[in-house]
Design a protein around this motif. Structure first.
Motif, PDB file in Angstrom:
ATOM      1  N   ASN A   7      23.568   2.901 -10.178  1.00 41.28           N
ATOM      2  CA  ASN A   7      22.552   2.050  -9.591  1.00 41.28           C
ATOM      3  C   ASN A   7      21.687   1.380 -10.633  1.00 41.28           C
ATOM      4  N   ASP A   8      21.544   2.014 -11.790  1.00 43.56           N
ATOM      5  CA  ASP A   8      20.733   1.459 -12.857  1.00 43.56           C
ATOM      6  C   ASP A   8      21.525   0.389 -13.581  1.00 43.56           C
ATOM      7  N   ALA A   9      20.922  -0.802 -13.735  1.00 41.75           N
ATOM      8  CA  ALA A   9      21.637  -1.901 -14.391  1.00 41.75           C
ATOM      9  C   ALA A   9      22.081  -1.535 -15.782  1.00 41.75           C
ATOM     10  N   ASN A  10      21.333  -0.625 -16.443  1.00 37.40           N
ATOM     11  CA  ASN A  10      21.680  -0.254 -17.803  1.00 37.40           C
ATOM     12  C   ASN A  10      22.949   0.584 -17.865  1.00 37.40           C
ATOM     13  N   ASP A  11      23.448   1.023 -16.722  1.00 34.11           N
ATOM     14  CA  ASP A  11      24.646   1.854 -16.710  1.00 34.11           C
ATOM     15  C   ASP A  11      25.913   1.063 -16.454  1.00 34.11           C
ATOM     16  N   VAL A  12      25.786  -0.241 -16.159  1.00 29.47           N
ATOM     17  CA  VAL A  12      26.957  -0.995 -15.738  1.00 29.47           C
ATOM     18  C   VAL A  12      27.116  -2.264 -16.555  1.00 29.47           C
ATOM     19  N   PRO A  13      28.107  -2.393 -17.413  1.00 30.68           N
ATOM     20  CA  PRO A  13      28.906  -1.298 -17.953  1.00 30.68           C
ATOM     21  C   PRO A  13      28.138  -0.588 -19.064  1.00 30.68           C
ATOM     22  N   SER A  14      28.532   0.613 -19.365  1.00 32.43           N
ATOM     23  CA  SER A  14      27.804   1.449 -20.310  1.00 32.43           C
ATOM     24  C   SER A  14      27.681   0.783 -21.683  1.00 32.43           C
ATOM     25  N   GLY A  15      26.446   0.682 -22.183  1.00 32.11           N
ATOM     26  CA  GLY A  15      26.209   0.174 -23.534  1.00 32.11           C
ATOM     27  C   GLY A  15      26.035  -1.312 -23.645  1.00 32.11           C
ATOM     28  N   ALA A  16      26.215  -2.068 -22.562  1.00 33.61           N
ATOM     29  CA  ALA A  16      26.133  -3.525 -22.665  1.00 33.61           C
ATOM     30  C   ALA A  16      24.743  -3.999 -23.053  1.00 33.61           C
ATOM     31  N   HIS A  17      23.731  -3.245 -22.686  1.00 32.82           N
ATOM     32  CA  HIS A  17      22.362  -3.651 -23.001  1.00 32.82           C
ATOM     33  C   HIS A  17      21.941  -3.215 -24.406  1.00 32.82           C
ATOM     34  N   ARG A  31      22.200 -13.396 -21.479  1.00 32.76           N
ATOM     35  CA  ARG A  31      22.720 -13.248 -20.120  1.00 32.76           C
ATOM     36  C   ARG A  31      23.990 -12.403 -20.075  1.00 32.76           C
ATOM     37  N   ILE A  32      24.575 -12.093 -21.227  1.00 32.79           N
ATOM     38  CA  ILE A  32      25.876 -11.414 -21.245  1.00 32.79           C
ATOM     39  C   ILE A  32      25.851 -10.072 -20.514  1.00 32.79           C
ATOM     40  N   PRO A  33      24.857  -9.186 -20.720  1.00 30.53           N
ATOM     41  CA  PRO A  33      24.893  -7.916 -19.982  1.00 30.53           C
ATOM     42  C   PRO A  33      24.901  -8.097 -18.470  1.00 30.53           C
ATOM     43  N   ASP A  34      24.073  -9.012 -17.963  1.00 29.74           N
ATOM     44  CA  ASP A  34      24.039  -9.239 -16.511  1.00 29.74           C
ATOM     45  C   ASP A  34      25.365  -9.791 -16.010  1.00 29.74           C
ATOM     46  N   LEU A  35      25.963 -10.704 -16.784  1.00 32.92           N
ATOM     47  CA  LEU A  35      27.250 -11.274 -16.370  1.00 32.92           C
ATOM     48  C   LEU A  35      28.348 -10.216 -16.378  1.00 32.92           C
ATOM     49  N   LEU A  36      28.315  -9.323 -17.354  1.00 31.15           N
ATOM     50  CA  LEU A  36      29.292  -8.234 -17.382  1.00 31.15           C
ATOM     51  C   LEU A  36      29.136  -7.327 -16.169  1.00 31.15           C
ATOM     52  N   GLU A  37      27.901  -7.090 -15.742  1.00 33.43           N
ATOM     53  CA  GLU A  37      27.660  -6.250 -14.571  1.00 33.43           C
ATOM     54  C   GLU A  37      28.250  -6.865 -13.312  1.00 33.43           C
ATOM     55  N   GLN A  38      28.189  -8.202 -13.227  1.00 41.88           N
ATOM     56  CA  GLN A  38      28.644  -8.899 -12.016  1.00 41.88           C
ATOM     57  C   GLN A  38      30.125  -9.253 -12.072  1.00 41.88           C
ATOM     58  N   LEU A  39      30.732  -9.154 -13.231  1.00 39.27           N
ATOM     59  CA  LEU A  39      32.000  -9.821 -13.487  1.00 39.27           C
ATOM     60  C   LEU A  39      33.139  -9.357 -12.586  1.00 39.27           C
ATOM     61  N   ALA A  40      33.253  -8.066 -12.325  1.00 37.62           N
ATOM     62  CA  ALA A  40      34.398  -7.573 -11.546  1.00 37.62           C
ATOM     63  C   ALA A  40      34.448  -8.178 -10.151  1.00 37.62           C
ATOM     64  N   GLY A  41      33.289  -8.533  -9.601  1.00 37.92           N
ATOM     65  CA  GLY A  41      33.273  -9.049  -8.242  1.00 37.92           C
ATOM     66  C   GLY A  41      32.836 -10.485  -8.110  1.00 37.92           C
ATOM     67  N   SER A  42      32.730 -11.217  -9.214  1.00 37.42           N
ATOM     68  CA  SER A  42      32.166 -12.563  -9.146  1.00 37.42           C
ATOM     69  C   SER A  42      32.980 -13.561  -9.959  1.00 37.42           C
ATOM     70  N   ASP A  43      33.563 -14.544  -9.285  1.00 36.42           N
ATOM     71  CA  ASP A  43      34.259 -15.618  -9.983  1.00 36.42           C
ATOM     72  C   ASP A  43      33.289 -16.419 -10.840  1.00 36.42           C
ATOM     73  N   THR A  44      32.085 -16.624 -10.322  1.00 40.20           N
ATOM     74  CA  THR A  44      31.089 -17.401 -11.054  1.00 40.20           C
ATOM     75  C   THR A  44      30.724 -16.719 -12.364  1.00 40.20           C
ATOM     76  N   ALA A  45      30.578 -15.390 -12.348  1.00 36.77           N
ATOM     77  CA  ALA A  45      30.236 -14.661 -13.576  1.00 36.77           C
ATOM     78  C   ALA A  45      31.325 -14.822 -14.625  1.00 36.77           C
ATOM     79  N   VAL A  46      32.597 -14.818 -14.191  1.00 38.17           N
ATOM     80  CA  VAL A  46      33.700 -15.026 -15.132  1.00 38.17           C
ATOM     81  C   VAL A  46      33.559 -16.380 -15.805  1.00 38.17           C
ATOM     82  N   SER A  47      33.352 -17.408 -15.001  1.00 37.45           N
ATOM     83  CA  SER A  47      33.267 -18.764 -15.528  1.00 37.45           C
ATOM     84  C   SER A  47      32.074 -18.925 -16.471  1.00 37.45           C
ATOM     85  N   GLU A  48      30.929 -18.367 -16.095  1.00 36.80           N
ATOM     86  CA  GLU A  48      29.726 -18.525 -16.918  1.00 36.80           C
ATOM     87  C   GLU A  48      29.838 -17.756 -18.229  1.00 36.80           C
TER      88      GLU A  48
END
Length: 483
Positions: A7-17, A31-48
């Protein structure tokens, strides 16, 4: 490193922050840590994320550090099998930058290391001048493209650092091959749309230094080495889930796996050669075509005639070359699968000449993004390399054969708008051909194509709602128009 969820953003994925992304990618790195957190479920995050770290964007300096996170996301048990293509598609873009200069011959890793070491150790202007010279003297179009692309990188700020980051990114992906090959296995990875097994095969194909391990894993994950009558009979399923798993993973090799074998298999590997032969004659049009192309890539000028004939026969089906390459080859950058396949067939030299001449006109006319590229290859096929001395007088007095006229007349049939492309015009000048439609058509004895008529504006009462514009860039290629 293993990706974790929580649930903690700092845990997804581990070490990204924990990484100083802003120093590696000043524009958007934070923005990279946030995009990595969203990436598995977001086409937009992949593109950005792609827009920030693709090669040779300034943010590509961050790409080597992103690799482990992308692999962890793709391989994590918590990532649904249907979402694994997202991190894999971005990894593919990172390792296949300038895919056009990887074909027909693969890049030699040791030579690549030496080149990057030389570029980073010398004055930037000296390196640029050397690349200009190499591009001008290149013996063929592949080497010309490669040198020209390297020059374009060196003309940027931190050019040599970007070249180093590209190499480091490649090596970082190579280091994760033991994890990536696991995605070749299991019904969930091999079945359905945008399957992980397909995307990881595309990715692995660009890692020739790891070929022995990858080929072994591909042939072990499917029945590519066995003819159908030698394959084990599946056991009677004991549950619905087991039955569905057998349906999804019937043991048939994926067309993408055959693409990878073409780029990675050793010509001396008799078992793989026989396996590809089984696939050529197995009755599956897509696998037959993919295996036939793979045989060309493996055996080059020693390609069996049957493989060449089957490729040509596939081109004559309703699917055509475009549809069949789309099924088995990846779409890298702005290069379509058919363009990459056309370039790759050059590995067979004169043996594939007729096939390439059959494919070429459609590419010159239909591939706007790659028109200058394929035109250069076509002119090289019939007139020799651009580094050879060409003159206007030579063209004016020449009596060209049918193949040469086929290429020259195909160019003459381009619409007027095509002649506004400076890259195409520069390509024609490299062979001492006129770079405007009127003079060119006069030289080759053809009528210029008429101007394209502007569409009449629709009456107000018949106007339709404006369609939503298709997404562009990586997002558009992956999710707005197919590979």
């Amino acid at each position: 490193m293993n990706a974790t969820t929580g649930n903690d953003a700092n845990d997804v994925p581990s070490g990204a922050h924990d990484v100083d992304w802003a120093s590696l990618a000043p524009e958007g790195g934070d923005r990279i840590p946030d995009l990595l957190e969203q990436l598995a479920g977001s086409d937009t995050a992949v593109s950005e994320l792609h827009d920030i770290i693709h090669f040779p964007a300034p943010g590509h300096l961050a790409a080597p550090r992103v690799v482990d996170f992308l692999v962890d996301i793709a391989c994590a048990e918590s990532t649904p099998a249907t979402d694994r293509y997202r991190p894999l598609s971005l990894l593919l873009e990172l390792v296949s930058a300038h895919a056009e200069d990887r074909f027909p011959e693969a890049r030699d890793l040791d030579q690549w290391r030496d080149e990057v070491s030389w570029a980073t150790a010398n004055d930037a202007e000296k390196v640029r001048e050397q690349y200009r010279e190499w591009a001008e003297e290149a013996p063929d179009e592949q080497h010309h493209r490669r040198m020209r692309n390297r020059l374009a990188v060196m003309e940027q700020d931190q050019g040599s650092a970007l070249l180093q980051a590209e190499l480091d990114t490649h090596l970082a992906v190579c280091a994760r091959v033991p994890d990536l090959v696991d995605l070749l296995k299991g019904g969930s990875n091999r079945g359905g749309m945008d399957r992980a097994g397909e995307w990881v095969s595309y990715l692995l194909a660009f890692l020739p230094s790891q070929s022995e391990r990858i080929v072994s894993e591909i042939t072990g994950a499917s029945h590519v080495l066995l003819a159908k009558d030698l394959r084990p009979t599946p056991q009677q399923p004991t549950s619905f889930r087991e039955a569905m798993s057998q349906v999804m993973d019937g043991g048939e090799p994926l067309p993408a796996e055959l693409f990878a074998l073409g780029l990675l298999a050793d010509p001396a590997d008799i078992d793989t050669g026989i396996g590809l032969t089984h696939q050529m004659g197995g009755g599956n049009l897509y696998n037959s075509f993919a295996a036939s192309v793979a045989m060309v890539l493996v055996h080059g000028e020693n390609t069996p005639r049957e493989a060449l004939r089957r490729i040509g026969r596939g081109g004559g089906t309703n699917m055509g070359y475009e549809g069949l390459f789309n099924e088995s080859w990846p779409h890298c950058g702005n290069r379509s699968p058919q363009v990459l396949g056309f370039l790759a067939l050059g590995r067979a030299g004169e043996r594939a000449r007729r096939l390439r001449m059959d494919i070429l006109p459609g590419l010159i006319k239909g591939e706007e993004e790659s028109r200058a590229l394929v035109t250069g290859v076509g002119l090289e096929l019939v007139l020799g390399p651009r580094s050879k001395e060409h003159t206007a007088e030579e063209h004016a007095s020449a009596e060209y054969d049918e193949e040469t006229l086929k290429v020259l007349w195909t160019i003459a049939e381009l619409p007027a708008s095509a002649w506004e492309d400076e890259e195409l015009r520069a390509t024609l000048r490299a062979w001492a051909l006129p770079d405007n439609a009127e003079d060119y058509c006069e030289l080759v004895g053809a009528e210029p194509e008429p101007e394209e008529a502007a569409d009449e504006p629709a009456p107000v009462e018949q106007a339709r709602p404006v369609e939503q514009e298709r997404p562009q860039g990586l997002l558009g290629r992956l999710f707005g128009g197919g590979r």
